[in-house]
Structure formats: structure tokens, C-alpha cells
Design a protein around this motif. Structure first.
Motif, mmCIF file in Angstrom:
data_model
loop_
_atom_site.group_PDB
_atom_site.id
_atom_site.type_symbol
_atom_site.label_atom_id
_atom_site.label_comp_id
_atom_site.label_asym_id
_atom_site.label_seq_id
_atom_site.Cartn_x
_atom_site.Cartn_y
_atom_site.Cartn_z
ATOM 1 N N SER A 22 25.021 3.697 73.597
ATOM 2 C CA SER A 22 25.750 3.686 72.337
ATOM 3 C C SER A 22 24.869 4.095 71.142
ATOM 4 N N THR B 237 36.483 10.102 71.167
ATOM 5 C CA THR B 237 35.617 8.986 70.763
ATOM 6 C C THR B 237 36.145 8.311 69.493
ATOM 7 N N GLY B 238 35.784 7.030 69.343
ATOM 8 C CA GLY B 238 36.121 6.339 68.104
ATOM 9 C C GLY B 238 35.240 6.784 66.948
ATOM 10 N N ALA C 267 35.251 -1.751 70.620
ATOM 11 C CA ALA C 267 34.822 -0.355 70.801
ATOM 12 C C ALA C 267 33.313 -0.227 70.691
ATOM 13 N N GLY C 268 32.737 0.693 71.472
ATOM 14 C CA GLY C 268 31.291 0.870 71.408
ATOM 15 C C GLY C 268 30.584 -0.424 71.804
ATOM 16 N N ASN D 248 38.791 0.152 73.758
ATOM 17 C CA ASN D 248 39.413 1.295 73.076
ATOM 18 C C ASN D 248 39.687 2.510 73.981
ATOM 19 N N THR E 289 28.979 -2.581 69.401
ATOM 20 C CA THR E 289 28.883 -3.613 68.355
ATOM 21 C C THR E 289 30.116 -3.737 67.471
ATOM 22 N N GLY E 290 31.121 -2.920 67.672
ATOM 23 C CA GLY E 290 32.204 -2.903 66.689
ATOM 24 C C GLY E 290 33.603 -3.058 67.247
ATOM 25 N N ASP F 289 30.051 7.110 73.399
ATOM 26 C CA ASP F 289 29.155 5.940 73.420
ATOM 27 C C ASP F 289 29.412 5.082 74.654
ATOM 28 N N ASN G 90 36.374 1.381 61.380
ATOM 29 C CA ASN G 90 35.445 0.725 62.291
ATOM 30 C C ASN G 90 34.916 -0.518 61.590
HETATM 31 O O1 M1P Z 1 33.576 4.890 69.971
HETATM 32 C C1 M1P Z 1 33.601 3.579 69.553
HETATM 33 C C2 M1P Z 1 32.456 3.233 68.649
HETATM 34 O O2 M1P Z 1 31.253 3.538 69.321
HETATM 35 C C3 M1P Z 1 30.086 3.232 68.617
HETATM 36 O O3 M1P Z 1 30.109 1.881 68.330
HETATM 37 P P1 M1P Z 1 28.784 0.968 68.223
HETATM 38 O O4 M1P Z 1 27.942 1.522 67.140
HETATM 39 O O5 M1P Z 1 29.342 -0.377 67.928
HETATM 40 O O6 M1P Z 1 28.112 1.036 69.565
HETATM 41 C C4 M1P Z 1 30.033 4.007 67.322
HETATM 42 O O7 M1P Z 1 29.905 5.365 67.595
HETATM 43 C C5 M1P Z 1 31.280 3.729 66.535
HETATM 44 O O8 M1P Z 1 31.264 4.557 65.414
HETATM 45 C C6 M1P Z 1 32.519 4.007 67.368
HETATM 46 O O9 M1P Z 1 33.665 3.665 66.645
#
Ligand code: M1P
Length: 240
Positions: A18, A43-44, A167-168, A205, A170-171, A12, A120
Motif C-alpha cells: 500500500s 483503485t480508490g 480501503a487500502g 472496497n 489505513t483508510g 494498493d 478518503n
Molecule cells: O485504494 C484504496 C486506498 O488505498 C490506499 O490506502 P492507504 O493509504 O490507507 O493504504 C491509498 O492509495 C488510498 O488513497 C486509497 O483510497
């Protein structure tokens, strides 16, 4: 001994926007790239999400996919390892409270997602539409909410062995200290590593793996901080 080079990619923000599918032109290029190079994913995200985004062809062609920041490992569609860690009640309660306290009011469900070996956390929730995600991205850019929550979490729970990273888009990804992306490097003792990620900043991350790679002090390793998938695509096109 001549070492091979491993190409390690975050997903992402690095291979895709993402939570979206790969751009078709990049996907076609990447498919060839995977054929000719030793490619790994880190990846997360959990495996089903990565599979959906990159497609079965790519996911079965890469050598290994480290999902959930290396807490869930997959080879050619087969799950070969899962870390059984689950979040403790107290840390979970902190996240429930952060959710209630946030001034961002759109809530889309699944805010604390337990995955193999990590959690997450998302104020917005995993059920968000593209528009809802964009609204949260703007809000977080203004308020720095995720960085604040991750910092508060770490101030309270680092001593209990937990760590939170933005990470990503939004999270926040949470895992026991050391069970972040840096844990995968032990599998690359015999290889040079080129790592591409968009969350290399302090608190991001991808940072722990960047730090671990740099700590090897090898002139043959490289880390690439990308702004988005187009940047990754351009770097790969220029070089190969
Ligand atoms: O790899 C980190 C995160 O990336 C994405 O996050 P978001 O939805 O916030 O953009 C998702 O794939 C999330 O699961 C993952 O942990």
C-alpha cells in the motif's frame, strides 16, 4: 461474438504494498503483460498517487485507469471524466467526530480527503511515514477500528445514499451508493473480466465489483482475492 478478456487490477495491496512503488522485477514483468493483454486499473486512490506508484510508462500503456473507485477516469494521462459529488456537512461532521474519538493518537494531517466523487477518511492521516503507517496497521488489526467506523457510518448514512468501505491499509473510502468500484462494470459488457483485488471481504472496497462480476453469472469471468502483490505476481507468472 468472441469476447476479449479484460484484466482489471486494484493497486494498493494488489500490485504494490500500500502506497509504495511497484517492485522492480514485477514492474518489468507487468510492463510486458500490459503489452500483450487488455489491462485496466481500478483503485480508490486518485490519479497522481497511482501515477507515482506505477509510473508513467505503465499508466500510459494500460487502456484505462479508474481512479477514485471509478469516479475519476483516465486514459493515457488524460482525464476523461470526474464525478462532481462532494460530501455533505453532516457526514463530514461524523468523520471529524470519529477522528476525535479514536484512541490512536498519531495524527499526520489530511484526514478527510475530498477526491472526485469520493472521500478518503484516515484517522492516521495521509501525511504518514512508513513507520506510522505500520503502527496504525497493527492498531487496526487489533481493534478493527476501520470496520467499526465504516459500519457506524453506514448505519447512519446509508439511508441518505452514502456508503463507506474499508480501503487500502489505513483508510476508509466513502462515496454515494453505487459509485463504488462496481460502477465500472457497465464498460465491460462486451468483455470477459478477470479482476484482482485484496479487499474482497464483506465491507472491503473491492467487494462491490466482485459481487457485480459474480452477478453476471458468466463462466468466463473470474475474481482473484490476493494476499499481496507477490501473490498477484505469482498468479500471473503461473498462468501466462
Ligand atoms: O485504494 C484504496 C486506498 O488505498 C490506499 O490506502 P492507504 O493509504 O490507507 O493504504 C491509498 O492509495 C488510498 O488513497 C486509497 O483510497
Amino acid at each position: 461474438m468472441h469476447k476479449l478478456r479484460a484484466y482489471v487490477f486494484d493497486v494498493d495491496g494488489t500490485l504494490t504494498l500500500s502506497r509504495t512503488l511497484m517492485d522492480p522485477e514485477f514492474k518489468k514483468f507487468f510492463k510486458k503483460f500490459v503489452e500483450y493483454h487488455k489491462v485496466y486499473i481500478v483503485t480508490g486512490s486518485d490519479y497522481p498517487k497511482t501515477l507515482e506508484q506505477l509510473g508513467k510508462d505503465t499508466m500510459h500503456a494500460v487502456i484505462r485507469s479508474y481512479n477514485c473507485s471509478g469516479n475519476s477516469i483516465w486514459e493515457r494521462g488524460e482525464n476523461i471524466f470526474n464525478n462532481p459529488w462532494t460530501i455533505e456537512a453532516d457526514a463530514n461532521a461524523f468523520l471529524e467526530n470519529a477522528l476525535q474519538e479514536s484512541n490512536f493518537k498519531i495524527r499526520t494531517g489530511t484526514h478527510i480527503e475530498q477526491r472526485p466523487g469520493m472521500v478518503n477518511f484516515s484517522v492516521l492521516g495521509r501525511g504518514a511515514t512508513t513507520e506510522q503507517r505500520a503502527a496504525y496497521v497493527d492498531y487496526d488489526a487489533d481493534m478493527g477500528e476501520r470496520a467499526v467506523i465504516a459500519t457506524q457510518f453506514n448505519a447512519l448514512y446509508a439511508s441518505t445514499g452514502l456508503n463507506a468501505h474499508v480501503a487500502g491499509a489505513t483508510g476508509i473510502d466513502i462515496a454515494p451508493i453505487g459509485k463504488d468500484k462496481s460502477q465500472i462494470l457497465k464498460d465491460f459488457d462486451d468483455m470477459h473480466v478477470y479482476f484482482y483485488g485484496d479487499m474482497m471481504q464483506e465491507g472491503g472496497n473491492d467487494r462491490p465489483l466482485k459481487n457485480a462480476i459474480e452477478a453476471r453469472n458468466s463462466t468466463q469471468d473470474r475474481t482473484f482475492t490476493v494476499t499481496d502483490w507477490k501473490h498477484t505476481f505469482n498468479l500471473l507468472k503461473e498462468a501466462y
